[in-house]
Design a protein around this motif. Structure first.
Motif, PDB file in Angstrom:
ATOM      1  N   ASP A   1       0.838  -1.192   0.000  1.00 32.17           N
ATOM      2  CA  ASP A   1       0.000   0.000   0.000  1.00 32.17           C
ATOM      3  C   ASP A   1       0.876   1.247   0.000  1.00 32.17           C
ATOM      4  N   TYR A   2       0.938   1.922  -1.147  1.00 30.13           N
ATOM      5  CA  TYR A   2       1.769   3.117  -1.299  1.00 30.13           C
ATOM      6  C   TYR A   2       0.992   4.415  -1.081  1.00 30.13           C
ATOM      7  N   SER A   3      -0.263   4.326  -0.662  1.00 32.96           N
ATOM      8  CA  SER A   3      -1.135   5.503  -0.625  1.00 32.96           C
ATOM      9  C   SER A   3      -0.618   6.622   0.277  1.00 32.96           C
ATOM     10  N   ALA A   4       0.174   6.277   1.287  1.00 34.02           N
ATOM     11  CA  ALA A   4       0.673   7.298   2.214  1.00 34.02           C
ATOM     12  C   ALA A   4       1.926   7.999   1.692  1.00 34.02           C
ATOM     13  N   ILE A   5       2.521   7.466   0.619  1.00 38.49           N
ATOM     14  CA  ILE A   5       3.759   8.041   0.062  1.00 38.49           C
ATOM     15  C   ILE A   5       3.432   8.713  -1.268  1.00 38.49           C
ATOM     16  N   LYS A   6       3.724   9.997  -1.361  1.00 39.92           N
ATOM     17  CA  LYS A   6       3.416  10.758  -2.578  1.00 39.92           C
ATOM     18  C   LYS A   6       4.624  11.594  -2.984  1.00 39.92           C
ATOM     19  N   ASN A   7       5.673  10.924  -3.451  1.00 42.48           N
ATOM     20  CA  ASN A   7       6.874  11.612  -3.904  1.00 42.48           C
ATOM     21  C   ASN A   7       6.668  12.224  -5.288  1.00 42.48           C
TER      22      ASN A   7
ATOM     23  N   LEU B   1       8.156  11.619  -7.958  1.00 45.64           N
ATOM     24  CA  LEU B   1       8.152  10.500  -8.901  1.00 45.64           C
ATOM     25  C   LEU B   1       8.512   9.252  -8.104  1.00 45.64           C
ATOM     26  N   GLN B   2       7.758   8.164  -8.309  1.00 43.52           N
ATOM     27  CA  GLN B   2       8.082   6.934  -7.605  1.00 43.52           C
ATOM     28  C   GLN B   2       7.619   5.717  -8.392  1.00 43.52           C
ATOM     29  N   VAL B   3       8.323   4.590  -8.161  1.00 45.55           N
ATOM     30  CA  VAL B   3       7.990   3.321  -8.799  1.00 45.55           C
ATOM     31  C   VAL B   3       7.398   2.409  -7.731  1.00 45.55           C
ATOM     32  N   GLU B   4       6.186   1.916  -7.959  1.00 49.66           N
ATOM     33  CA  GLU B   4       5.481   1.117  -6.970  1.00 49.66           C
ATOM     34  C   GLU B   4       5.337  -0.325  -7.452  1.00 49.66           C
ATOM     35  N   LEU B   5       5.900  -1.268  -6.700  1.00 51.40           N
ATOM     36  CA  LEU B   5       5.738  -2.679  -7.021  1.00 51.40           C
ATOM     37  C   LEU B   5       4.285  -3.085  -6.788  1.00 51.40           C
ATOM     38  N   GLN B   6       3.689  -3.762  -7.758  1.00 52.38           N
ATOM     39  CA  GLN B   6       2.281  -4.125  -7.657  1.00 52.38           C
ATOM     40  C   GLN B   6       2.069  -5.523  -7.070  1.00 52.38           C
ATOM     41  N   ASN B   7       3.096  -6.370  -7.094  1.00 55.70           N
ATOM     42  CA  ASN B   7       2.986  -7.668  -6.454  1.00 55.70           C
ATOM     43  C   ASN B   7       3.995  -7.748  -5.319  1.00 55.70           C
ATOM     44  N   SER B   8       4.278  -8.933  -4.868  1.00 55.52           N
ATOM     45  CA  SER B   8       5.158  -9.102  -3.715  1.00 55.52           C
ATOM     46  C   SER B   8       6.513  -8.456  -3.945  1.00 55.52           C
ATOM     47  N   ALA B   9       7.113  -7.990  -2.854  1.00 56.75           N
ATOM     48  CA  ALA B   9       8.461  -7.424  -2.925  1.00 56.75           C
ATOM     49  C   ALA B   9       9.505  -8.527  -3.055  1.00 56.75           C
ATOM     50  N   ASN B  10       9.085  -9.765  -2.987  1.00 51.96           N
ATOM     51  CA  ASN B  10      10.005 -10.896  -3.077  1.00 51.96           C
ATOM     52  C   ASN B  10       9.387 -11.919  -4.023  1.00 51.96           C
ATOM     53  N   ALA B  11       9.658 -11.787  -5.320  1.00 49.78           N
ATOM     54  CA  ALA B  11       8.985 -12.572  -6.356  1.00 49.78           C
ATOM     55  C   ALA B  11       9.728 -13.863  -6.671  1.00 49.78           C
ATOM     56  N   LYS B  12       9.081 -14.706  -7.468  1.00 53.87           N
ATOM     57  CA  LYS B  12       9.661 -15.971  -7.906  1.00 53.87           C
ATOM     58  C   LYS B  12      10.210 -15.837  -9.325  1.00 53.87           C
ATOM     59  N   LYS B  13      11.295 -16.567  -9.611  1.00 57.77           N
ATOM     60  CA  LYS B  13      11.865 -16.579 -10.949  1.00 57.77           C
ATOM     61  C   LYS B  13      10.818 -17.061 -11.955  1.00 57.77           C
TER      62      LYS B  13
ATOM     63  N   SER C   1       3.241  10.168  -9.644  1.00 54.36           N
ATOM     64  CA  SER C   1       3.813  11.457  -9.269  1.00 54.36           C
ATOM     65  C   SER C   1       2.813  12.176  -8.380  1.00 54.36           C
ATOM     66  N   GLU C   2       3.208  12.456  -7.152  1.00 53.95           N
ATOM     67  CA  GLU C   2       2.324  13.106  -6.181  1.00 53.95           C
ATOM     68  C   GLU C   2       1.000  12.353  -6.039  1.00 53.95           C
ATOM     69  N   GLY C   3       1.053  11.042  -6.132  1.00 50.26           N
ATOM     70  CA  GLY C   3      -0.134  10.218  -5.959  1.00 50.26           C
ATOM     71  C   GLY C   3      -0.933   9.970  -7.221  1.00 50.26           C
ATOM     72  N   LYS C   4      -0.529  10.566  -8.349  1.00 48.81           N
ATOM     73  CA  LYS C   4      -1.237  10.391  -9.612  1.00 48.81           C
ATOM     74  C   LYS C   4      -0.389   9.571 -10.581  1.00 48.81           C
ATOM     75  N   VAL C   5      -1.054   8.747 -11.398  1.00 51.89           N
ATOM     76  CA  VAL C   5      -0.314   7.889 -12.330  1.00 51.89           C
ATOM     77  C   VAL C   5       0.381   8.730 -13.393  1.00 51.89           C
ATOM     78  N   VAL C   6       1.508   8.203 -13.881  1.00 51.03           N
ATOM     79  CA  VAL C   6       2.269   8.858 -14.948  1.00 51.03           C
ATOM     80  C   VAL C   6       2.196   7.962 -16.187  1.00 51.03           C
ATOM     81  N   PRO C   7       1.324   8.269 -17.131  1.00 45.31           N
ATOM     82  CA  PRO C   7       1.210   7.422 -18.325  1.00 45.31           C
ATOM     83  C   PRO C   7       2.438   7.525 -19.224  1.00 45.31           C
TER      84      PRO C   7
END
Length: 238
Positions: free
Chosen positions: A135-141, A143-155, A165-171
Motif C-alpha cells: 500500500d503506497y497511498s501514504a507516500i506521494k513523492n 516520482l516513484q515506482v510502486e511494485l504491484q505484487n510481492s516485494a520478493n517474487a519468484k523466478k 507522481s504526487e499520488g497520480k499515475v504517470v502514463p
C-alpha cells in the motif's frame, strides 16, 4: 563495407548505452524484516546494470547530502542516520511492529546539468510480518515506482510496477529494468502508468522510471529550460 557496418553498430550501441543507462540513486534493503531486529540499509549512486558504484567523493554535485526517510506504519517519517562507507552510505532501523515500512530519498542537486534540472529519488518497501498487497497511498513523492505484487517474487513470474507522481499515475513513463546479472531492458508504461515484465533470473533487481519535460523554471536561483526526474526501487527474485 563490413568495417563501416561494424563502426555504425558500435556507435549505435554506444549511443543506446549512454542514453538509456544514466546514473541513478538507489536504496538496497532486504524485502522482509522482523520485529525488534536490526534491518540494514545501503544507498548507492552509479549505474546498477554495469555494477558501477561511484565513490561518494565523486557523486554528482551535492547528491551525497540527501536525507533518507523511514516511513513506519501510521507514523510520521523520521530521518535515518547514515555512515559513509566509501562507495555507499550505510544505516539501519529496528521495526517495532508488523506492517509495511518504506525507505525514501528525494534529492534535487543544487547544480544544473547545462540547462537541465535533475532530481534523483528512490523508494523501497520493507515488509515486517505477514506479506500482503503493498500500500503506497501514504507516500506521494514527485516520482516513484510502486511494485504491484510481492516485494520478493519468484523466478519466471510476471511482475508489474506502477509509476506515480504526487499520488497520480504517470502514463507512458520510461521504465528500465536492471538485473544484477548485468541484463537491462527499457519499457514504456501504459496509460495507467503500469509496466509489465518477466523475472527472467533470480537475484536482485532495480527498476528506474524517468521523465523529461521541456519546461522552464528556476532552481537555486538559476534558470533552467528542462527538467529530468529519475526514481528507483529495489527488489529480489528467488
Amino acid at each position: 563495407m563490413k568495417i563501416l557496418v561494424s563502426l555504425f553498430t558500435f556507435l549505435a550501441v554506444l549511443f543506446y548505452c549512454n542514453s538509456s543507462y544514466a546514473h541513478a540513486l538507489w536504496i538496497e534493503s532486504a524485502p522482509y524484516g522482523a520485529v525488534n531486529q536490526s534491518h540494514e540499509i545501503k544507498v548507492y549512486y552509479g549505474e546498477y546494470v554495469t555494477n558501477e558504484r561511484d565513490l561518494i567523493e565523486k557523486w554528482y554535485s551535492d547528491v551525497k547530502d540527501f536525507t533518507l526517510l523511514l516511513h513506519a506504519p501510521g507514523k510520521a517519517p523520521v530521518q535515518v542516520q547514515l555512515t559513509n562507507k566509501g562507495d555507499h552510505f550505510s544505516g539501519s532501523f529496528q521495526p517495532a511492529e508488523q506492517g509495511t515500512y518504506f525507505l525514501s530519498v528525494v534529492k534535487a542537486p543544487k547544480d544544473l546539468g547545462g540547462q537541465t534540472k535533475y532530481e534523483f529519488s528512490s523508494l523501497v518497501p520493507v515488509i515486517v510480518g505477514k506479506s500482503g498487497k503493498l500500500d503506497y497511498s501514504a507516500i506521494k513523492n514527485p516520482l516513484q515506482v510502486e511494485l504491484q505484487n510481492s516485494a520478493n517474487a519468484k523466478k519466471g513470474a510476471s511482475l508489474q510496477a506502477k509509476v506515480t507522481s504526487e499520488g497520480k499515475v504517470v502514463p507512458h513513463a520510461k521504465v528500465s529494468v536492471f538485473s544484477s546479472t548485468g541484463w537491462g531492458k527499457e519499457f514504456v508504461a501504459d496509460v495507467n502508468g503500469v509496466v509489465t515484465f518477466d523475472a527472467l533470473w533470480s537475484g536482485a533487481y532495480v527498476l528506474e522510471a524517468s521523465t523529461f519535460v521541456e519546461k522552464a523554471g528556476e532552481h537555486g536561483g538559476k534558470p533552467y529550460a528542462s527538467s529530468w526526474q529519475g526514481s528507483t526501487t529495489f527488489f529480489e527474485v528467488k
